[in-house]
Scaffold this active site. Sequence first.
Site, PDB file in Angstrom:
ATOM      1  N   HIS A  59     -13.911   1.441  -1.793  1.00  0.00           N
ATOM      2  CA  HIS A  59     -13.796   1.930  -0.412  1.00  0.00           C
ATOM      3  C   HIS A  59     -14.254   3.392  -0.312  1.00  0.00           C
ATOM      4  CE1 HIS A  59      -9.880   2.900  -2.115  1.00  0.00           C
ATOM      5  NE2 HIS A  59      -9.339   1.720  -1.869  1.00  0.00           N
ATOM      6  N   THR A 118      -4.471  -3.917  -4.541  1.00  0.00           N
ATOM      7  CA  THR A 118      -4.007  -2.554  -4.305  1.00  0.00           C
ATOM      8  C   THR A 118      -3.240  -2.132  -5.552  1.00  0.00           C
ATOM      9  OG1 THR A 118      -2.682  -1.134  -2.849  1.00  0.00           O
ATOM     10  CG2 THR A 118      -1.895  -3.382  -3.142  1.00  0.00           C
ATOM     11  N   THR A 119      -2.841  -0.860  -5.610  1.00  0.00           N
ATOM     12  CA  THR A 119      -2.114  -0.381  -6.782  1.00  0.00           C
ATOM     13  C   THR A 119      -0.879  -1.264  -6.975  1.00  0.00           C
ATOM     14  OG1 THR A 119      -2.815   1.810  -6.063  1.00  0.00           O
ATOM     15  CG2 THR A 119      -1.223   1.710  -7.864  1.00  0.00           C
ATOM     16  N   HIS A 121      -8.119   7.458  -2.127  1.00  0.00           N
ATOM     17  CA  HIS A 121      -8.116   7.004  -3.522  1.00  0.00           C
ATOM     18  C   HIS A 121      -9.559   6.767  -3.937  1.00  0.00           C
ATOM     19  CE1 HIS A 121      -6.336   3.896  -6.616  1.00  0.00           C
ATOM     20  NE2 HIS A 121      -7.147   4.771  -7.187  1.00  0.00           N
ATOM     21  N   ARG A 176     -19.803  -3.614   5.494  1.00  0.00           N
ATOM     22  CA  ARG A 176     -21.221  -3.697   5.861  1.00  0.00           C
ATOM     23  C   ARG A 176     -22.070  -2.688   5.093  1.00  0.00           C
ATOM     24  NH1 ARG A 176     -22.224  -6.638  10.735  1.00  0.00           N
ATOM     25  NH2 ARG A 176     -20.928  -8.463  10.361  1.00  0.00           N
ATOM     26  N   HIS A 219       4.087   3.332  -0.602  1.00  0.00           N
ATOM     27  CA  HIS A 219       3.497   2.014  -0.887  1.00  0.00           C
ATOM     28  C   HIS A 219       4.281   0.922  -0.172  1.00  0.00           C
ATOM     29  CE1 HIS A 219       1.143  -1.103  -2.745  1.00  0.00           C
ATOM     30  NE2 HIS A 219       0.357  -0.161  -3.212  1.00  0.00           N
ATOM     31  N   GLU A 227       6.029  10.503  -7.034  1.00  0.00           N
ATOM     32  CA  GLU A 227       6.034   9.609  -5.869  1.00  0.00           C
ATOM     33  C   GLU A 227       6.621   8.281  -6.318  1.00  0.00           C
ATOM     34  OE1 GLU A 227       2.311   9.034  -3.740  1.00  0.00           O
ATOM     35  OE2 GLU A 227       3.037   7.145  -2.906  1.00  0.00           O
ATOM     36  N   ASP A 249      -7.926   5.107   3.162  1.00  0.00           N
ATOM     37  CA  ASP A 249      -8.834   4.258   2.360  1.00  0.00           C
ATOM     38  C   ASP A 249      -9.383   3.083   3.151  1.00  0.00           C
ATOM     39  OD1 ASP A 249      -8.282   5.796   0.146  1.00  0.00           O
ATOM     40  OD2 ASP A 249      -6.942   4.337  -0.788  1.00  0.00           O
ATOM     41  N   GLY A 287      -0.458   4.054   4.247  1.00  0.00           N
ATOM     42  CA  GLY A 287      -1.832   3.773   4.631  1.00  0.00           C
ATOM     43  C   GLY A 287      -2.000   2.501   5.438  1.00  0.00           C
ATOM     44  N   HIS A 288      -1.766   1.366   4.778  1.00  0.00           N
ATOM     45  CA  HIS A 288      -2.147   0.081   5.357  1.00  0.00           C
ATOM     46  C   HIS A 288      -1.515  -0.171   6.724  1.00  0.00           C
ATOM     47  CE1 HIS A 288      -2.281  -4.364   5.666  1.00  0.00           C
ATOM     48  NE2 HIS A 288      -3.475  -4.180   5.148  1.00  0.00           N
TER      49      HIS A 288
HETATM   50  N1  PXP Z   1       0.967   5.720  -2.528  1.00  0.00           N
HETATM   51  C1  PXP Z   1       0.136   5.306  -3.514  1.00  0.00           C
HETATM   52  C2  PXP Z   1       0.225   5.992  -4.833  1.00  0.00           C
HETATM   53  C3  PXP Z   1      -0.799   4.281  -3.298  1.00  0.00           C
HETATM   54  O1  PXP Z   1      -1.598   3.867  -4.295  1.00  0.00           O
HETATM   55  C4  PXP Z   1      -0.894   3.715  -2.011  1.00  0.00           C
HETATM   56  C5  PXP Z   1      -1.928   2.657  -1.749  1.00  0.00           C
HETATM   57  O2  PXP Z   1      -3.192   3.203  -1.847  1.00  0.00           O
HETATM   58  C6  PXP Z   1      -0.031   4.189  -1.011  1.00  0.00           C
HETATM   59  C7  PXP Z   1       0.904   5.157  -1.310  1.00  0.00           C
HETATM   60  C8  PXP Z   1      -0.071   3.643   0.364  1.00  0.00           C
HETATM   61  O3  PXP Z   1       0.321   2.312   0.323  1.00  0.00           O
HETATM   62  P1  PXP Z   1       0.176   1.414   1.648  1.00  0.00           P
HETATM   63  O4  PXP Z   1      -1.281   1.326   1.938  1.00  0.00           O
HETATM   64  O5  PXP Z   1       0.809   0.123   1.253  1.00  0.00           O
HETATM   65  O6  PXP Z   1       0.922   2.146   2.731  1.00  0.00           O
END
Ligand code: PXP
Length: 240
Positions: free
Chosen positions: A50, A100-101, A43, A18, A191, A151, A9, A213-214
Amino acid sequence: MAKLGVNIDHVATLRQARQGTEPNPVWAAVEAELGGADLITVHLREDRRHIRDRDVELLRHTVQVPLNLEMAALDEIVAIALRIKPAMATLVPEKRTEVTTEGGLDLAANAPTITTVVGKLTDAGIKCSAFIDADLRQVHAAQQAGFAICELHTGPYALAVAGSAYDRELERIRAAGEEILNCGMQLNAGHGLNYTNVQAIARLPHLSELHIGHAIVSRAIFIGLRDAVAGMKIAISNVD
Ligand code: PXP
């Protein structure tokens, strides 16, 4: 060893800064796959902050590993999922104001809607995952709603610093994970995980997938996405 789902994302977040064409999430998916990603996650948020609809379309046709679509149980997004048919859909709660979520799905409070959505997606051949807090009531509600996968939300664990809060959060995840398996569902987690806090979660027995992700995209700015993904694969494999 658990599989690694890489959430791209934030490659799109940078592009949308941009409102242009780069960096391209499709290129990111290719690099993530070359680094060893076992799944690619995006997502599609209601506000399209995004990932955009076109990204999901293109990724569906280019990604070689399973595509996991994170989504809210909204009619518009469900219709897109049913048309594009990703391998997997992870249902998440969504608030327009959140960065974020923020938490897991409250399945007990939204049972009829969620059960209908899970039924539609499952009938279309899409594996359904519930993003839930490490709470036994939510695990049971996910089973009732027909989810194949849960999850576990590792955000509270990631925020807890070493000490009693850390031990408590880890124990909640362990207990909920055990119950997910007892209920016959697949156990995933994600997450807030990064290169240093992932090991304790990767050690969970019978964990199938980690979704990150992040931390990966952040490291990719300095060393490239392929190496950042490969580094996370090593971090996950370095558990006893
Ligand atoms: N799992 C879910 C369900 C999420 O919503 C997210 C964030 O989009 C992630 C995992 C990944 O989280 P992070 O970006 O903190 O690694």
